[in-house]
Write an enzyme that holds these catalytic residues in place. Sequence first.
Site, PDB file in Angstrom:
ATOM      1  N   LYS A  79      41.653  47.987  41.082  1.00 40.77           N
ATOM      2  CA  LYS A  79      42.489  46.931  41.493  1.00 40.77           C
ATOM      3  C   LYS A  79      43.535  47.044  40.699  1.00 40.77           C
ATOM      4  CE  LYS A  79      42.333  42.013  43.413  1.00 40.77           C
ATOM      5  NZ  LYS A  79      41.556  40.849  43.352  1.00 40.77           N
ATOM      6  N   SER A 154      41.136  39.162  48.343  1.00 40.59           N
ATOM      7  CA  SER A 154      42.479  39.928  48.043  1.00 40.59           C
ATOM      8  C   SER A 154      42.321  41.315  47.511  1.00 40.59           C
ATOM      9  CB  SER A 154      42.907  39.156  46.879  1.00 40.59           C
ATOM     10  OG  SER A 154      42.171  39.161  45.506  1.00 40.59           O
ATOM     11  N   SER A 178      37.034  37.293  46.523  1.00 40.29           N
ATOM     12  CA  SER A 178      37.910  38.282  46.790  1.00 40.29           C
ATOM     13  C   SER A 178      37.287  39.760  46.414  1.00 40.29           C
ATOM     14  CB  SER A 178      39.176  38.357  45.573  1.00 40.29           C
ATOM     15  OG  SER A 178      40.228  37.799  46.412  1.00 40.29           O
TER      16      SER A 178
HETATM   17  N1  GLN Z   1      40.814  33.963  49.238  1.00 41.67           N
HETATM   18  C1  GLN Z   1      40.938  33.107  48.052  1.00 41.67           C
HETATM   19  C2  GLN Z   1      42.246  32.915  47.459  1.00 41.67           C
HETATM   20  O1  GLN Z   1      43.121  32.984  48.342  1.00 41.67           O
HETATM   21  C3  GLN Z   1      40.049  34.005  47.037  1.00 41.67           C
HETATM   22  C4  GLN Z   1      40.975  34.897  46.240  1.00 41.67           C
HETATM   23  C5  GLN Z   1      40.249  35.627  44.963  1.00 41.67           C
HETATM   24  O2  GLN Z   1      39.309  35.528  44.965  1.00 41.67           O
HETATM   25  N2  GLN Z   1      41.214  36.105  44.304  1.00 41.67           N
HETATM   26  O3  GLN Z   1      42.518  32.168  46.442  1.00 41.67           O
END
Ligand code: GLN
Length: 479
Positions: A79, A154, A178
Amino acid sequence: MASLPTTAADIAAAVSSGTVTASDVLEQHLAAIAARETDVHAFNLITTDAARQHAARIDADIADGKPVGALAGVPLALKDNMCTRGVETTCSSRILEGWKPPYDATVVQRLRDAGAIMVGKTNLDEFAMGSSTENSAFGPTKNPLDLSRVPGGSSGGSAAAVAAGFSAVSLGSDTGGSIRQPAALCGVVGVKPTYGLVSRYGLVAFASSLDQIGPFATTVHDAALVTEVIAGHDPMDSTSIPQPAPNLRSAVGQGVARMRIGRVTDLPGGAEPEVMKRLDDAFEALAAAGAEIVDVTLPSIEYALTAYYLIAPAEASSNLARYDGVRYGLRAPASEVNAMYGATRAAGFGDEVKRRIMLGTYALSAGYFDAYYGKALKVRRLIADDFDRAYTQVDAILTPTSPMVAFAFGDKVEDPMAMYLCDVYTIPSNLAGHPAMSVPFGTGAHKLPVGIQIMAPALGEVPMFRVAGALESAARGLK
Ligand code: GLN
């Protein structure tokens, strides 16, 4: 090349024993990238030349009889919020475009030492804020199983890379879901380890008390293998648990006989019926494998999402203060320094990042701190207490990973609340600091994959992987 191994464990075994070369394995993955990456857009950067050199070095070491690591020749995607020395690390944000970190994240170092070959840096929602990868400054990643749908987020690029066969395994980061949510939407395995089990050194911070790095893989065994390689104490991360990496691979085949698995009777609703049906199937399969299913309650988790959307933005507003046009990447021209900060941040951050910075700044501001941030911390404590109580009765808890299967592009971008609801089942373990993972378990609406989430108490990776192994076996018999 049809007979080349595909799982990380098989690749490492075959490469180490000289049955296949790391270079051949790499070329197979580069061919998959060449065939489909234009459609999928999993990567922000593909490091073809460096990967070829690395594979050649591993093959030379093997020819010389030198020892190689547990992931020898395994193609890996990272990532793009993990620091790679001399290699652009953007967090899919304009504000970091062109920035090359002067050091490697600890996970990157450990994977390289184990012989894994980085093929590229994967796309994400900007600064890991989102659930669909639509918030990337460089355009969305598409779900390899259906290009009209999101891969989740994400870590959408990392999930898509593994689902498309661009890399055998990948790493993501999980602050509120994410890793697990995109794993579920792309039909692969995704693990969020216990907070502190894997070093965050070199992970670009989003919400430091929640962030955790973990793997994506096509099998539970591969996920265990990569977790073992990246886990274990790191003096460079003050929150790193001073313990060696656990042995997880041996847990995978142990079965679930006499394990107690929790079913949450007050689980927040709203999941698609096909998803809930798969959860029932999962309980049935585990019971058939000898586990005892026990009802538990987690009364405070209905407030988890609200608490998360105060705590995570609060921490983000502080962490993202460093992007000022002086130290990293982008600088917008202006007549004096304060105007330069403002212009850089206005031009460099996308809408969702700005929304989080404003939310967090508000929640932390004098006069509102106690009412918002302080209250959210109390809720976080109550959630942890709920789990502690439940884990006196059960070894692990099962829920859906995501309330829905992969959704269409544009479905939720106009409605932040709808997007935030994607993480209703994943956020509680981040708030508690507990491990959780998603295992593909059949399909739901539109024949798209459903992921089942396994949660366990802190450092409960061994029971978690036992359940994961059992679910993976049972999934083979599903229609
Ligand atoms: N979807 C969640 C957010 O927008 C989690 C994101 C993540 O785990 N980085 O914060």
